[in-house]
Design a protein around this motif. Structure first.
Motif, PDB file in Angstrom:
ATOM      1  N   ALA A  64     -12.841 -28.302 -37.275  1.00  0.00           N
ATOM      2  CA  ALA A  64     -13.319 -26.975 -36.893  1.00  0.00           C
ATOM      3  C   ALA A  64     -12.920 -26.637 -35.458  1.00  0.00           C
ATOM      4  O   ALA A  64     -12.531 -25.501 -35.150  1.00  0.00           O
ATOM      5  CB  ALA A  64     -14.842 -26.907 -37.054  1.00  0.00           C
ATOM      6  N   PHE A  65     -12.987 -27.636 -34.583  1.00  0.00           N
ATOM      7  CA  PHE A  65     -12.568 -27.401 -33.199  1.00  0.00           C
ATOM      8  C   PHE A  65     -11.070 -27.095 -33.134  1.00  0.00           C
ATOM      9  O   PHE A  65     -10.628 -26.178 -32.422  1.00  0.00           O
ATOM     10  CB  PHE A  65     -12.893 -28.633 -32.350  1.00  0.00           C
ATOM     11  CG  PHE A  65     -12.447 -28.525 -30.927  1.00  0.00           C
ATOM     12  CD1 PHE A  65     -13.154 -27.744 -30.013  1.00  0.00           C
ATOM     13  CD2 PHE A  65     -11.303 -29.194 -30.478  1.00  0.00           C
ATOM     14  CE1 PHE A  65     -12.730 -27.644 -28.694  1.00  0.00           C
ATOM     15  CE2 PHE A  65     -10.890 -29.096 -29.172  1.00  0.00           C
ATOM     16  CZ  PHE A  65     -11.607 -28.319 -28.266  1.00  0.00           C
ATOM     17  N   GLY A  66     -10.258 -27.837 -33.908  1.00  0.00           N
ATOM     18  CA  GLY A  66      -8.827 -27.576 -33.931  1.00  0.00           C
ATOM     19  C   GLY A  66      -8.499 -26.211 -34.510  1.00  0.00           C
ATOM     20  O   GLY A  66      -7.577 -25.520 -34.032  1.00  0.00           O
ATOM     21  N   ILE A  67      -9.234 -25.794 -35.546  1.00  0.00           N
ATOM     22  CA  ILE A  67      -9.020 -24.465 -36.125  1.00  0.00           C
ATOM     23  C   ILE A  67      -9.326 -23.382 -35.099  1.00  0.00           C
ATOM     24  O   ILE A  67      -8.600 -22.385 -34.977  1.00  0.00           O
ATOM     25  CB  ILE A  67      -9.892 -24.307 -37.382  1.00  0.00           C
ATOM     26  CG1 ILE A  67      -9.367 -25.207 -38.513  1.00  0.00           C
ATOM     27  CG2 ILE A  67      -9.934 -22.854 -37.844  1.00  0.00           C
ATOM     28  CD1 ILE A  67     -10.302 -25.311 -39.698  1.00  0.00           C
ATOM     29  N   PRO A 123      -0.770 -12.636 -45.032  1.00  0.00           N
ATOM     30  CA  PRO A 123      -2.036 -12.332 -44.336  1.00  0.00           C
ATOM     31  C   PRO A 123      -2.799 -13.565 -43.857  1.00  0.00           C
ATOM     32  O   PRO A 123      -3.711 -13.455 -43.062  1.00  0.00           O
ATOM     33  CB  PRO A 123      -2.824 -11.586 -45.400  1.00  0.00           C
ATOM     34  CG  PRO A 123      -2.349 -12.165 -46.694  1.00  0.00           C
ATOM     35  CD  PRO A 123      -0.901 -12.466 -46.492  1.00  0.00           C
ATOM     36  N   TRP A 124      -2.419 -14.764 -44.373  1.00  0.00           N
ATOM     37  CA  TRP A 124      -3.118 -15.977 -43.969  1.00  0.00           C
ATOM     38  C   TRP A 124      -2.384 -16.636 -42.821  1.00  0.00           C
ATOM     39  O   TRP A 124      -1.181 -16.858 -42.899  1.00  0.00           O
ATOM     40  CB  TRP A 124      -3.217 -16.969 -45.126  1.00  0.00           C
ATOM     41  CG  TRP A 124      -4.163 -16.554 -46.215  1.00  0.00           C
ATOM     42  CD1 TRP A 124      -3.855 -15.891 -47.358  1.00  0.00           C
ATOM     43  CD2 TRP A 124      -5.576 -16.758 -46.232  1.00  0.00           C
ATOM     44  NE1 TRP A 124      -4.972 -15.664 -48.118  1.00  0.00           N
ATOM     45  CE2 TRP A 124      -6.066 -16.200 -47.447  1.00  0.00           C
ATOM     46  CE3 TRP A 124      -6.487 -17.358 -45.366  1.00  0.00           C
ATOM     47  CZ2 TRP A 124      -7.403 -16.218 -47.794  1.00  0.00           C
ATOM     48  CZ3 TRP A 124      -7.828 -17.383 -45.726  1.00  0.00           C
ATOM     49  CH2 TRP A 124      -8.280 -16.815 -46.917  1.00  0.00           C
ATOM     50  N   THR A 125      -3.109 -16.968 -41.772  1.00  0.00           N
ATOM     51  CA  THR A 125      -2.537 -17.776 -40.702  1.00  0.00           C
ATOM     52  C   THR A 125      -2.664 -19.250 -41.078  1.00  0.00           C
ATOM     53  O   THR A 125      -3.403 -19.621 -42.001  1.00  0.00           O
ATOM     54  CB  THR A 125      -3.266 -17.519 -39.388  1.00  0.00           C
ATOM     55  OG1 THR A 125      -4.640 -17.938 -39.526  1.00  0.00           O
ATOM     56  CG2 THR A 125      -3.222 -16.053 -39.002  1.00  0.00           C
ATOM     57  N   ALA A 126      -1.967 -20.097 -40.349  1.00  0.00           N
ATOM     58  CA  ALA A 126      -2.043 -21.539 -40.633  1.00  0.00           C
ATOM     59  C   ALA A 126      -3.474 -22.049 -40.451  1.00  0.00           C
ATOM     60  O   ALA A 126      -3.997 -22.806 -41.284  1.00  0.00           O
ATOM     61  CB  ALA A 126      -1.075 -22.289 -39.728  1.00  0.00           C
ATOM     62  N   ALA A 127      -4.115 -21.629 -39.345  1.00  0.00           N
ATOM     63  CA  ALA A 127      -5.496 -22.047 -39.113  1.00  0.00           C
ATOM     64  C   ALA A 127      -6.434 -21.478 -40.171  1.00  0.00           C
ATOM     65  O   ALA A 127      -7.372 -22.145 -40.614  1.00  0.00           O
ATOM     66  CB  ALA A 127      -5.949 -21.624 -37.714  1.00  0.00           C
ATOM     67  N   GLY A 128      -6.184 -20.252 -40.599  1.00  0.00           N
ATOM     68  CA  GLY A 128      -7.023 -19.648 -41.635  1.00  0.00           C
ATOM     69  C   GLY A 128      -6.907 -20.365 -42.961  1.00  0.00           C
ATOM     70  O   GLY A 128      -7.892 -20.524 -43.693  1.00  0.00           O
ATOM     71  N   ILE A 129      -5.665 -20.805 -43.301  1.00  0.00           N
ATOM     72  CA  ILE A 129      -5.475 -21.557 -44.549  1.00  0.00           C
ATOM     73  C   ILE A 129      -6.260 -22.867 -44.504  1.00  0.00           C
ATOM     74  O   ILE A 129      -6.950 -23.235 -45.463  1.00  0.00           O
ATOM     75  CB  ILE A 129      -3.980 -21.814 -44.789  1.00  0.00           C
ATOM     76  CG1 ILE A 129      -3.249 -20.505 -45.100  1.00  0.00           C
ATOM     77  CG2 ILE A 129      -3.782 -22.818 -45.927  1.00  0.00           C
ATOM     78  CD1 ILE A 129      -1.750 -20.659 -45.263  1.00  0.00           C
TER      79      ILE A 129
END
Length: 458
Positions: free
Chosen positions: A57-60, A129-135
């Motif tokens: 979660a911190f990395g996201i 529409p999805w970012t890498a962090a969002g995925i």
């Protein structure tokens, strides 16, 4: 127009609508809730998965905020809000998976819409529409959701996510971009399948453990009932003997009195008649008990000690023969009788004999080569029975017994209102001690539980 033409609703249609309505109602209960559903600690890793999720979660949060600020050209505050919310959804998913999924999906809508309005700088490099962090965030949230909600709810969440993704990609036209919808939905489908499979496996294991526990409890209960049935059969013999004695005494009593009055003769005749009727009923009940089944480990044609089914029940007078049978198989048995030996009530002597018999059988089975000591102590208020075996000289052979011999001993002791202990003794030995009172107390609780310990026993 025919009468049949006006029929627009059938039983099949009503049943189908009722099924669909019930399914939608159940789905609403699954996905429209904020109930807590904590993620349990791992069996082997304990709280390590929770720590890894917090680290993810911190990395996201950090990676997503930087990506949307640098590549998506969002304001730093808005980028931090979206990325921080996606990371927070992962943490929230460990306790409330359904609200976490709603939060993640809502932040995806906010982030995708905001980034779409800022496109035009790096047309061919930014993913949408999805970012890498969002995925990654949505993958973890869907996994946590699928692990703890019914499969129908997980599939519905996946379908809603796919629908929102399709709306953004198909209905919102404009600047070109690198689409991530297909990749994201493929990964989402995999984690939902994986999470649902793991949840099904966990539920199957829980059901297996529950079924195993119920089976063990049922086996113990069945063994207990069989042992009580065996005790009841033996006590019926004792009661039948007493009823026979009453009948004979009532028959003989008039001959012991010269010119007995008619009232006495009638009363004695009534006593004898009642005794004979009770004896007949006892024999019927005893026949039913004997014909149903024998107790655990009990031969079908005897009482467990080589006696015939209708032989008199053993008492302590046959203790020497029991000990000699044990010595005949090459075991050393020491008997020690303390106090003034006296006749005891038949139920007490029968229970004492059976306790010694079962303890000797256990010593033969589980303590090969060990010396066995049988000690009887006649006290003023009852009999104390003690059987001790020393350390075995060889490993015991595999046993096919039910392993409930001690249960039968406790049932006999509890029936008489006595106390009993059974525990390991010095150097791998074993000791069984039971006290059987001459007269059970008036408030004896039967076989439900034992009375208070006597002389420090439990």
């Amino acid at each position: 127009m025919s009468r049949l033409g006006r029929v627009t609703d059938t039983g099949v249609g009503r049943a189908l609508r009722a099924r669909v309505t019930g399914w939608l109602r159940a789905l609403r209960g699954d996905l429209w809730t904020v109930r807590a559903d904590p993620l349990p600690p791992s069996t082997w890793l304990r709280w390590l998965p929770h720590g890894l999720l917090c680290l993810a979660a911190f990395g996201i949060t950090v990676g997503g905020a930087g990506d949307m600020t640098d590549n998506g050209h969002l304001a730093s505050g808005l980028a931090l809000l979206v990325a921080g919310g996606q990371g927070g959804a992962v943490v929230l998913g460990m306790w409330r998976p359904v609200p976490a999924w709603w939060l993640s999906l809502g932040l995806f809508v906010l982030g995708a819409a905001s980034v779409r309005t800022r496109m035009g700088f790096d047309l061919e490099t930014y993913t949408w529409p999805w970012t890498a962090a969002g995925i990654i965030a949505e993958l973890l949230v869907l996994l946590l959701l699928a692990l703890r909600v019914p499969t129908r709810a997980a599939v519905a969440a996946l379908a809603a996510t796919a629908f929102v993704t399709w709306v953004f990609e198909s209905l919102w036209n404009g600047e070109p971009y690198d689409t991530t919808g297909v990749l994201a939905l493929s990964l989402f489908t995999i984690v939902v399948i994986l999470g649902s499979a793991l949840r099904g496996r966990r539920e199957a294991r829980a059901q297996l453990v529950e079924q195993t526990t119920l089976t063990a409890e049922e086996r113990t209960r069945r063994t207990l009932l069989e042992e009580r049935s065996r005790i009841a059969r033996e006590l019926h013999d004792v009661v039948a003997h007493h009823m026979s004695v009453i009948s004979i005494q009532a028959q003989v009593a008039p001959h012991l009195v010269e010119n007995p009055p008619d009232e006495l003769r009638e009363n004695l005749a009534g006593i004898r008649q009642n005794a004979l009727e009770a004896l007949t009923e006892l024999r019927r009940v005893l026949g039913v008990l004997r014909s149903e089944h024998t107790g655990p480990g009990e031969p079908p044609d005897g009482s467990g000690d080589g006696t015939a089914p209708h032989a008199p029940q053993p008492t302590l007078d046959r203790l020497d023969a029991l000990v000699e049978n044990t010595r005949a198989v090459g075991r050393e048995v020491v008997t020690d009788i303390n106090g003034e030996r006296r006749p005891l009530p038949p139920g007490v002597e029968l229970s004492a004999y059976r306790i010694v018999q079962e303890a000797l059988s256990n010593a033969l089975r589980h303590a090969p080569g060990a010396t066995i000591t049988v000690r009887l102590t006649y006290e003023t208020d009852g009999l104390e029975v003690e059987i001790v075996n020393g350390r075995p000289t060889a490993p015991p052979a595999p046993s096919t017994g039910a392993g409930h011999g001690l249960l039968g001993m406790r049932e006999r002791v509890a029936m008489l209102g006595g106390t009993m202990t059974a525990h390991p003794w010095h150097w791998d030995g074993f000791k069984v001690t039971a006290f059987l009172p001459d007269t059970p107390p008036a408030d004896t609780p039967g076989t439900d539980h034992l009375t208070a310990p006597r002389k420090g026993t439990s």
